[in-house]
Scaffold this active site. Structure first.
Site, PDB file in Angstrom:
ATOM      1  N   CYS A 292      48.079  90.758  10.881  1.00 44.66           N
ATOM      2  CA  CYS A 292      47.235  89.988  11.811  1.00 44.66           C
ATOM      3  C   CYS A 292      48.018  88.885  12.514  1.00 44.66           C
ATOM      4  CB  CYS A 292      46.024  89.407  11.084  1.00 44.66           C
ATOM      5  SG  CYS A 292      46.351  87.834  10.271  1.00 44.66           S
TER       6      CYS A 292
ATOM      7  N   ASP B  88      27.637  96.422  11.088  1.00 43.40           N
ATOM      8  CA  ASP B  88      28.039  95.301  11.933  1.00 43.40           C
ATOM      9  C   ASP B  88      27.674  94.021  11.198  1.00 43.40           C
ATOM     10  OD1 ASP B  88      25.004  95.494  12.603  1.00 43.40           O
ATOM     11  OD2 ASP B  88      25.648  93.555  13.375  1.00 43.40           O
TER      12      ASP B  88
ATOM     13  N   HIS C  40      42.486  87.308  11.189  1.00 44.37           N
ATOM     14  CA  HIS C  40      42.783  87.748   9.823  1.00 44.37           C
ATOM     15  C   HIS C  40      41.584  88.432   9.166  1.00 44.37           C
ATOM     16  CE1 HIS C  40      44.461  88.034   5.831  1.00 44.37           C
ATOM     17  NE2 HIS C  40      43.253  87.650   5.414  1.00 44.37           N
TER      18      HIS C  40
ATOM     19  N   CYS D  63      49.011  85.988   9.868  1.00 41.42           N
ATOM     20  CA  CYS D  63      49.992  86.264   8.808  1.00 41.42           C
ATOM     21  C   CYS D  63      51.360  86.669   9.353  1.00 41.42           C
ATOM     22  CB  CYS D  63      49.462  87.344   7.879  1.00 41.42           C
ATOM     23  SG  CYS D  63      47.925  86.859   7.056  1.00 41.42           S
TER      24      CYS D  63
ATOM     25  N   ASP E 195      22.242  95.902  20.462  1.00 40.39           N
ATOM     26  CA  ASP E 195      21.031  95.975  19.635  1.00 40.39           C
ATOM     27  C   ASP E 195      19.811  95.879  20.555  1.00 40.39           C
ATOM     28  OD1 ASP E 195      20.943  93.332  20.392  1.00 40.39           O
ATOM     29  OD2 ASP E 195      21.135  92.518  18.373  1.00 40.39           O
TER      30      ASP E 195
ATOM     31  N   CYS F 295      50.214  91.444   5.781  1.00 38.65           N
ATOM     32  CA  CYS F 295      49.080  91.596   6.711  1.00 38.65           C
ATOM     33  C   CYS F 295      49.603  91.519   8.142  1.00 38.65           C
ATOM     34  CB  CYS F 295      48.044  90.510   6.453  1.00 38.65           C
ATOM     35  SG  CYS F 295      46.718  90.479   7.675  1.00 38.65           S
TER      36      CYS F 295
HETATM   37 ZN    ZN Z   1      46.375  88.228   8.026  1.00 36.71          ZN
END
Ligand code: ZN
Length: 385
Positions: free
Chosen positions: A311, A271, A340, A314, A97, A309
Site C-alpha cells: 500500500c 460493502d 492501507h 507501507c 444503493d 504490504c
Molecule cells: Zn500497508
C-alpha cells in the site's frame, strides 16, 4: 451483452462443510471476481483517496450512495456531466444503493406510506420524497453498472410486526422497481428483508428470488444483530437459493472476520465504510489484529505498519512518520491509512478467492480466521468510539 452475467467458477459446497463459492460477475464496465468487497464512495469519492489509489488498493468495483448524490450535487447534474463514472473519474464498475437505508436512517422526518417515503434532508432540512419509481429514475440518471430496488430497511431488533410490515412493503416496492427500470446497460438487484425472523426471511427470499433481478441483496443485517444471529439468518436465506444463478450481496458488512464467516455461508459481495472509517481514526488492520498508530510506542518505530504490504503507506513510510502525521492531524494521514486498510481488506478477499480456486478453502479457514483476528464490526466500532 446483457447488463450482468454471473458465473460460478468453483463451488466448495459439495462436501457440505461450507457454502463458499468462487465467481465472476461481468458488468458494463468490467468483471468483478467474487467473493469481493466494494469500498464505499458516499459522495462520489472514496474519502481521502484518488481513484488511482482506490484501484491500486485492489478495488474492482465501488459503491456510491444514491441518497447523497441525489441531494448533492443532484442526479440530473451528474447525468448532464456524462454520468457518475465520468464525473468521478472511475472507469470500473459502480453499484448504487437504492437510498432506502439513508432515507430511513438519516432523514429526520421520514414518513413511510404505501407509495414511498417523505424525508427531510440531513444537509439543509428541505423536504423530499422517494418512491420506488423515483429511486430507479435517480439511479438510471447516475448510470452505475448496478442499481438496487427501493426497499424499506428496519433495524434487526425491531418488533416483529414492524419487520413484517416493512418486509411486505419491500416486496411490493420490488415489483414496482422492476417495472420502472428501463436501462438495458444497467443491472438491477433486489433486496431480501425479513429481519431475524426465520419465517419472514424465508418468505422474503422466495418472493425476491421470484422476480427477474440480476442479483440478490441480503438487507437488514450488519445492524444491531449479534454475529450468531446474522449467521443464523444467512443459514435461512442461502440454502433457499441453492442452484440460483445470481450473486448474493450482504449489504453493510466490513470487518475481515465478519466477511470471512459470511463467505463461508455463501455470500459473494460486500460493502462497508468500516475499513476507511477506522483508518481515519488511526487504526491499521494487520494480520492477526490491529495497530493503533496513536499509541506512543510507535513514535520511534522505523518499521512499516505491515512488512511486505504494497500500500501507499507501507511502501514508503515508517510507523513513526504515520504516528507523527496523525498527531499533527496532517491530511496525508487519512490517505495513507485508508490506502492501507482497503489494501488489507481487498488482499484478504484475494486470499479467500485463491483458497476457493485451489479447493482448499475449508482447510485454510482457521488460518484465514487467524489473519482476520477477532475483529468483529461491533468490536471495531467500540474501539474507535
Ligand atoms: Zn500497508
Amino acid at each position: 451483452m446483457t447488463a450482468a452475467h454471473f458465473e460460478v467458477l468453483a463451488d466448495a459446497s459439495a462436501g457440505g462443510a461450507t457454502r463458499a463459492r468462487l465467481g465472476r460477475l461481468t458488468l458494463a464496465h468490467g468483471s468483478v471476481e467474487t467473493p469481493q468487497f466494494m469500498p464505499v464512495g458516499t459522495n462520489a469519492t472514496v474519502k481521502a483517496l484518488h481513484p488511482e489509489d482506490v484501484a491500486a488498493a485492489g478495488a474492482s468495483i465501488i459503491l456510491s450512495n444514491t441518497y447523497h448524490l441525489y441531494l448533492r450535487p443532484g442526479h440530473q447534474r451528474i447525468a448532464r456531466l456524462g454520468g457518475l463514472h465520468q464525473f468521478m473519474g472511475w472507469d470500473r464498475p459502480i453499484l448504487t444503493d437504492s437510498g432506502g437505508f439513508q432515507v430511513v436512517s438519516l432523514g429526520d422526518l421520514r414518513v413511510v406510506d404505501e407509495d414511498g417515503v417523505t424525508f427531510r434532508s440531513h444537509l439543509d432540512g428541505s423536504v423530499h420524497r422517494f418512491t420506488p419509481e423515483h429511486s430507479i429514475e435517480v439511479q438510471e440518471a447516475l448510470g452505475a453498472d448496478v442499481a438496487v430496488a427501493f426497499d424499506q430497511p428496519v433495524m434487526p431488533s425491531s418488533p416483529l410486526e414492524v419487520v413484517a410490515d416493512a418486509t411486505e412493503r419491500t416486496h411490493r416496492w420490488a415489483e414496482r422497481s422492476v417495472r420502472a427500470h428501463a436501462r438495458s446497460d444497467q443491472a438491477l438487484f433486489g433486496v431480501i428483508q425479513g429481519g431475524l425472523d426465520p419465517e419472514l426471511r424465508a418468505r422474503s427470499t422466495e418472493v425476491i428470488a421470484g422476480l427477474p433481478f440480476h442479483g440478490l441483496n441480503i438487507g437488514g443485517l450488519a445492524g444491531d444483530e449479534t454475529a450468531s444471529q446474522r449467521e443464523a439468518t444467512l443459514d435461512v436465506v442461502v440454502p433457499l437459493l441453492t442452484g440460483d444463478p445470481r450473486p448474493r450481496y450482504l449489504m453493510g458488512l466490513g470487518s475481515p472476520l465478519d466477511l470471512l464467516e459470511a463467505v463461508d455461508r455463501g455470500v459473494d459481495l460486500f460493502d462497508s465504510v468500516l475499513p476507511a472509517r477506522v483508518a481515519r481514526n488511526g487504526q491499521f488492520w494487520v494480520p492477526g489484529g490491529r495497530l493503533n498508530i496513536r499509541n506512543s510506542r510507535y513514535q520511534d518505530d522505523p518499521n512499516p505498519v505491515q512488512e511486505g504490504c504494497p500500500c501507499l503507506a507501507c511502501r514508503s513510510f515508517s510507523r513513526a512518520y504515520l504516528a507523527h502525521l496523525f498527531r499533527a492531524r496532517e491530511l496525508l494521514a487519512y490517505r495513507l491509512a485508508t490506502s492501507h486498510n482497503l489494501t488489507f481488506t481487498l488482499d484478504f478477499m484475494t486470499r479467500i478467492r485463491a483458497a476457493l480456486r485451489a479447493g482448499t478453502f475449508t482447510a485454510q479457514l482457521s488460518g484465514l480466521r487467524a489473519r482476520a483476528s477477532r475483529i468483529r464490526g461491533n468490536e471495531v466500532a467500540e474501539q474507535s468510539a
